[in-house]
Write an enzyme that holds these catalytic residues in place. Sequence first.
Site, PDB file in Angstrom:
ATOM      1  N   LEU A  93       0.819  -1.216   0.000  1.00  0.00           N
ATOM      2  CA  LEU A  93       0.000   0.000   0.000  1.00  0.00           C
ATOM      3  C   LEU A  93       0.853   1.267   0.000  1.00  0.00           C
ATOM      4  O   LEU A  93       0.585   2.214  -0.748  1.00  0.00           O
ATOM      5  CB  LEU A  93      -0.933  -0.023   1.212  1.00  0.00           C
ATOM      6  N   HIS A  96       2.270   3.555  -2.922  1.00  0.00           N
ATOM      7  CA  HIS A  96       1.502   4.593  -3.617  1.00  0.00           C
ATOM      8  C   HIS A  96       1.859   5.937  -2.988  1.00  0.00           C
ATOM      9  O   HIS A  96       1.285   6.352  -1.984  1.00  0.00           O
ATOM     10  CB  HIS A  96       0.005   4.280  -3.529  1.00  0.00           C
ATOM     11  N   LEU A 104       0.244   2.417  12.645  1.00  0.00           N
ATOM     12  CA  LEU A 104       0.565   1.908  13.976  1.00  0.00           C
ATOM     13  C   LEU A 104       2.063   1.645  14.083  1.00  0.00           C
ATOM     14  O   LEU A 104       2.655   1.013  13.212  1.00  0.00           O
ATOM     15  CB  LEU A 104      -0.229   0.625  14.219  1.00  0.00           C
ATOM     16  N   ARG A 107       7.167   0.125  17.393  1.00  0.00           N
ATOM     17  CA  ARG A 107       8.176   0.551  18.370  1.00  0.00           C
ATOM     18  C   ARG A 107       7.513   1.063  19.648  1.00  0.00           C
ATOM     19  O   ARG A 107       8.116   1.026  20.716  1.00  0.00           O
ATOM     20  CB  ARG A 107       9.058   1.640  17.772  1.00  0.00           C
ATOM     21  N   ARG A 172      10.460  -6.923  17.536  1.00  0.00           N
ATOM     22  CA  ARG A 172       9.469  -7.015  16.459  1.00  0.00           C
ATOM     23  C   ARG A 172       9.994  -7.752  15.228  1.00  0.00           C
ATOM     24  O   ARG A 172       9.216  -8.113  14.342  1.00  0.00           O
ATOM     25  CB  ARG A 172       9.008  -5.619  16.051  1.00  0.00           C
ATOM     26  N   TYR A 189      -8.667  12.633  -5.042  1.00  0.00           N
ATOM     27  CA  TYR A 189      -9.461  11.786  -5.933  1.00  0.00           C
ATOM     28  C   TYR A 189      -8.616  11.155  -7.033  1.00  0.00           C
ATOM     29  O   TYR A 189      -8.828   9.990  -7.394  1.00  0.00           O
ATOM     30  CB  TYR A 189     -10.577  12.602  -6.578  1.00  0.00           C
ATOM     31  N   ARG A 199      -4.813  -1.617  -8.087  1.00  0.00           N
ATOM     32  CA  ARG A 199      -4.917  -2.647  -7.055  1.00  0.00           C
ATOM     33  C   ARG A 199      -6.232  -3.416  -7.046  1.00  0.00           C
ATOM     34  O   ARG A 199      -6.336  -4.436  -6.340  1.00  0.00           O
ATOM     35  CB  ARG A 199      -4.684  -2.019  -5.684  1.00  0.00           C
TER      36      ARG A 199
END
Length: 250
Positions: A93, A96, A104, A107, A172, A189, A199
């Site tokens: 994602l 783009h 989120l 860390r 992590r 837009y 996509r």
Amino acid sequence: MAETAPLRVQLIAKTEFLAPPDVPWTTDADGGEALVEFAGRACYQSWSKPNPKTATNAGYLRHIIDVGHFAVLEHASVSFYISGISRSCTHELIRHRHFSYSQLSQRYVPEGDSRVVVPPGLEDDPELREILIAAADASRATYTELLTKLEARFADQPNAVLRRKQARQAARAVLPNATETRIVVSGNYRAWRHFIAMRASEHADVEIRRLAIECLRQLVAVAPAVFADFEVTTLADGSEVATSPLATEV
């Protein structure tokens, strides 16, 4: 056992248009659609609507898209809050670059109880789902163990917030790509049309394709004159795609 997270896309912001009182023009739309029309007419000062085919907002925006005057689409924007999306999906994602993102932070947010997004290829197979959940549980257990030991290792750090951040950013590394994340995505837009065209295609990964189609459905509700040219159809495997003959920016 790790919980699974369904995709959820929530509209949280959209453009409001305030017509300048000194311009002799009205329209039959509002919000972002009105703003796009205003921007287009401002280029040519065509406030009197001399062309009957573009006298309505829908007719005007259809013409804008037909002739490729996409720059005026950039004035209006929409923001979504997306949850139930995997880290592997947001890696795609965020490619783009015309969108703005706030995701989120692993860390700062502990992931010991994080949920898992089941990939589309595993959804209908209980055995494969069980293997995925078991792997997620194992990685979370390792994450928790590493976190505990790292916090002990950094015990000399007097700043508790920094100590926890240092531990989490190292621990992590063992979290799976299927870990749920949450992200705010804002785009104009034009950027949203490009995202849908890229996509919602059958060539895209199924998870991000589902995201694109859910965004499309909500975008159509916000600005039908801008997005209703996309048609959603179902493939032989049951998954959905969206296409438009007017989606030329791919």
